[in-house]
Every structure is written in C-alpha cells, then in structure tokens.
Design a protein around this motif. Structure first.
Motif, PDB file in Angstrom:
ATOM      1  N   ARG A 123      21.611   2.208   0.471  1.00  0.00           N
ATOM      2  CA  ARG A 123      21.024   2.858   1.641  1.00  0.00           C
ATOM      3  C   ARG A 123      19.590   3.299   1.318  1.00  0.00           C
ATOM      4  N   GLU A 125      17.723   5.355   2.881  1.00  0.00           N
ATOM      5  CA  GLU A 125      17.449   6.774   3.052  1.00  0.00           C
ATOM      6  C   GLU A 125      17.771   7.592   1.809  1.00  0.00           C
ATOM      7  N   GLU A 128      13.529   8.484  -2.150  1.00  0.00           N
ATOM      8  CA  GLU A 128      12.373   9.297  -1.795  1.00  0.00           C
ATOM      9  C   GLU A 128      11.142   8.716  -2.476  1.00  0.00           C
ATOM     10  N   GLY A 184      18.912   2.644   7.373  1.00  0.00           N
ATOM     11  CA  GLY A 184      17.961   3.764   7.397  1.00  0.00           C
ATOM     12  C   GLY A 184      16.664   3.410   6.695  1.00  0.00           C
ATOM     13  N   THR A 185      15.769   4.352   6.646  1.00  0.00           N
ATOM     14  CA  THR A 185      14.473   4.156   6.009  1.00  0.00           C
ATOM     15  C   THR A 185      14.270   5.211   4.932  1.00  0.00           C
ATOM     16  N   THR A 187      12.370   8.013   2.603  1.00  0.00           N
ATOM     17  CA  THR A 187      11.535   9.171   2.915  1.00  0.00           C
ATOM     18  C   THR A 187      10.233   9.084   2.135  1.00  0.00           C
TER      19      THR A 187
END
Length: 406
Positions: A123, A125, A128, A184-185, A187
C-alpha cells in the motif's frame, strides 16, 4: 535652398547633442557599469537558476530510508531499491530528520508497518516521503514516480505468484485495474512541515523573502540623505560641534533601522490582512518572538550597513540608487528571493548560502515556518551582524577622510 539648410542645421544639432550625451555618459563610469554589468550578471544568475527546470530527465535526490516494517516483502523491496538506486539506511525517524537538516540526504522514505494490506498487496499510503527544503521539485517528482512504479512491480510479482502456472495468461488478459487495484498515495512532507507540524503555504514562504528584499532597498533614502549632507556641508558643520564620523554613522544606523521596522510592520499587516481579503492564505504570526526579533535586528543592521557603504563611496544620488538597486536585485536573485532556492542547481545553491540576503532568508523562513533552533538561527544572525560591522567600518573611512580634507 534655405529650407534645406535649416534641415541640415537641425540634423547637425541633433548629432552634436548626441555626441554631448555620449561624453556625459563616459564621464559616469558607475552608470555605465550598472547599464552593462548588472544586466549581464542578472542574465547569468537567472540562467543558472532556471537551468534544471527545462531538463527532461533529472537525477534522483540522495535518499535516506527508515524501515519500520520487518516483513520479508518490505525488507526485500527496500534492499532492491537501495542496490539499484542507492541510498542510506537510518535506524529511526529522528536520525533521518537530523540527516535532512544537515543536508546529508535530500529526501527520506519512511516505510511504515504494515506495508502489505489485508489483500496481501503493498500500500502506497504506508510510505512517507520527506523532502529537504532545497530539493528540486523535478527531482522530488521523479522520486515519487519511481517509488510508485517500484511498488507496482511488487504488486505484479505478487499477482503472478498467486496465479501460478496461469500467470502469463492472467497477466495478458486481465485489466490492470482488476489485478492491481488502487492502494492509495504516499504522503509527501517537507522538512519545515515535519518540524513545525503545519502545512507550508505560499504566503508563509514568500512574505519573509520579499520582506528581506524590501529592507535592503533602504539604500535609496540613505543615499539621498548622506550625499546631500556631504555636499551641502552639513557633515562639516556637525564636526564643528564635536560630532565624530562614528556618531554620524551610529545615528543613521539607528534611524534607518527603525524605518526598516516600520516597513516590516507594514508588510506583516499586508500578509496577515490584505492577502486573505484578495483570496489568498493568511500569514500566520504564531512565531517564536525571541528568534524573530533577533533576525529582524540582524537583517536590518546588515541592510542599513550595506546602504551606508554604498552611499559613502558614491558621489551622487543617481550613482548610489543605480548601484544599490542593481546590487540588491543580484543579491536577491542569488539568495532565492525571486526564484525559490529549490529550483537552483546545487552549485548555485551553495553560492546562495554566502549571500547576506541568503543568510537572512534562511533565518527568517525558519522563524516564519515554525522551526527555529539555536544551531540554525544563531550562525546566520552572527554572519549578518558581522557583515553589518564590516560595512560600517568601511563606511567610516571615507567620512573620516572627507573630514580631514575639509
């Protein structure tokens, strides 16, 4: 015939007046220097500043890694990335943050646990991406794209392993959305955001830059006052009352530093109240007051000191205004006032760290973006105050020589 003679006489007058203008120009080397050298220097600075903005492919920034997931997939993926693209491992977020602040690395990747979701897919997300304040946007964009592509490859390998002997048939017939659903993307956070805990806005970053640029333009009123006093004999009359050149410089330093502070208050009001009225973000003033006052005093002293130096060595207001204005534009371009320093190539970023406006910009942005500390602010304030002292010392000499000549 008389009409022809009048035309000839008029043309002759125009040519002679043009020759006269050229003679006056040649008697003003300061004006010619500003006319030719300042634009040439500005072209060089801006050309190197924007050099990398039009490059199709940029290098990945030096990256540090913190692995918080001990799963085999996370370990294998991180090791493969570092072996292919390079990078440094850090044991904790604190070590990575220190490396970013010291510019040991330009970017950082934190792999949070668990990297794999309930469906067994990685994933995005859970990643970071930390960026130093000088990393180029194009390099950051490429790093983000490379990370996304690398995770996509991991997802494809997992999907192929689950498909078993039918992997080639499945991968060839199924749509990518079916095999690799969006996860997701990642951060993205800049260093200032990490340290201060608040998002960076355009006004929070630009107001300190243009505030510093405006403070250094104090050369124009200072030049007008000092040159007029020198030419009309005011400085000589002050000497008859026992006023020394040092006292004259001290009085002007205090007066024009106060003018800088009024200018500062005006700019803060514009950023806090006028910008929001026009639809922009409001300038946040929840800043550390002690560090703010220190940087204001140091920046103002440096700006007034440089202005006094220019005014002391020029003979007319026009010379001082042209030289001071041109020099301020060059210093502002080098420091990152006009073009953010993150867009500059590394060599010019290094040069900008030795500009008085660069020292002021570093310290002021640290204050306004909420992450000042003694190890960062004090050296820059010290450099500004040292620069101010050197300028005042050099300004004192021509005033003293002028006094003895009288």
């Amino acid at each position: 015939m008389s009409r022809l003679m009048r035309r000839f006489t008029r043309i002759t007058q125009i040519v002679r007046l043009a020759v006269k203008e050229w003679r006056l120009l040649l008697r003003n080397p300061h004006g010619l220097a500003v006319l030719f050298l300042m634009p040439a220097i500005f072209v060089l600075v801006m050309s190197f500043t924007l050099k990398n903005t039009l490059i199709v492919r940029v290098e990945l920034p030096a990256t540090g890694w913190v692995l918080e997931d001990s799963s085999p997939v996370a370990k294998a993926w991180t090791s493969e990335w570092i072996s292919r693209h390079g990078g440094q491992r850090f044991a904790s977020r604190q070590e990575l943050l220190a490396a970013l602040k010291s510019r040991q690395v330009q970017a950082g990747i934190v792999v949070r646990a668990p990297l794999l979701g309930e469906d067994g897919r990685p994933r995005s997300e859970q990643l970071e991406m930390w960026l130093g304040n000088l990393v180029q946007p194009a390099a950051a964009a490429r790093l983000r794209a490379e990370l996304s592509y690398s995770l996509l490859q991991v997802q494809m390998k997992i999907a192929a392993a689950e498909a078993g002997p039918f992997a080639s048939l499945l991968l060839g017939s199924a749509a990518s959305g079916e095999l690799l659903p969006a996860q997701g993307t990642l951060t993205v956070r800049y260093l200032y955001e990490i340290e201060s805990g608040r998002a960076m806005t355009a006004v929070q970053q630009s107001v300190p830059a243009w505030l510093i640029f405006g403070m250094f333009f104090v050369v124009i009123p200072i030049a007008g006052v000092l040159i007029q006093e020198r030419n009309d004999g005011t400085l000589a009359r002050l000497r008859t009352f026992g006023v020394s050149p040092g006292a004259v410089l001290g009085g002007k330093l205090l007066a024009f530093m106060l003018l800088n502070w009024v200018q500062l208050a005006f700019m803060l009001l514009v950023g806090r109240w006028l910008v929001p009225l026009l639809g922009g973000d409001a300038l946040r003033l929840d800043i550390a007051p002690a560090w703010f006052v220190l940087m204001v005093v140091a920046t103002s002293a440096a700006a007034v000191g440089l202005a006094l130096l220019i005014a002391a060595y020029t003979h007319s207001f026009d010379q001082a205004a042209a030289l001071g204005g041109g020099l301020n534009v060059i210093l502002g371009a080098i420091a990152g006032v006009m073009v953010p320093r993150m867009l500059m190539p590394p060599g010019l970023q290094t040069v900008s760290q030795w500009s008085p406006m660069g020292w002021a910009l570093d310290g002021m942005q640290s204050v306004f973006l909420g992450s000042p500390d003694a190890a960062f602010v004090l050296p820059r304030a010290g450099l500004l105050l040292g620069f101010a002292g050197l300028c005042l010392l050099l300004s004192w000499w021509p005033l003293r020589s002028h006094e003895h000549a009288r």
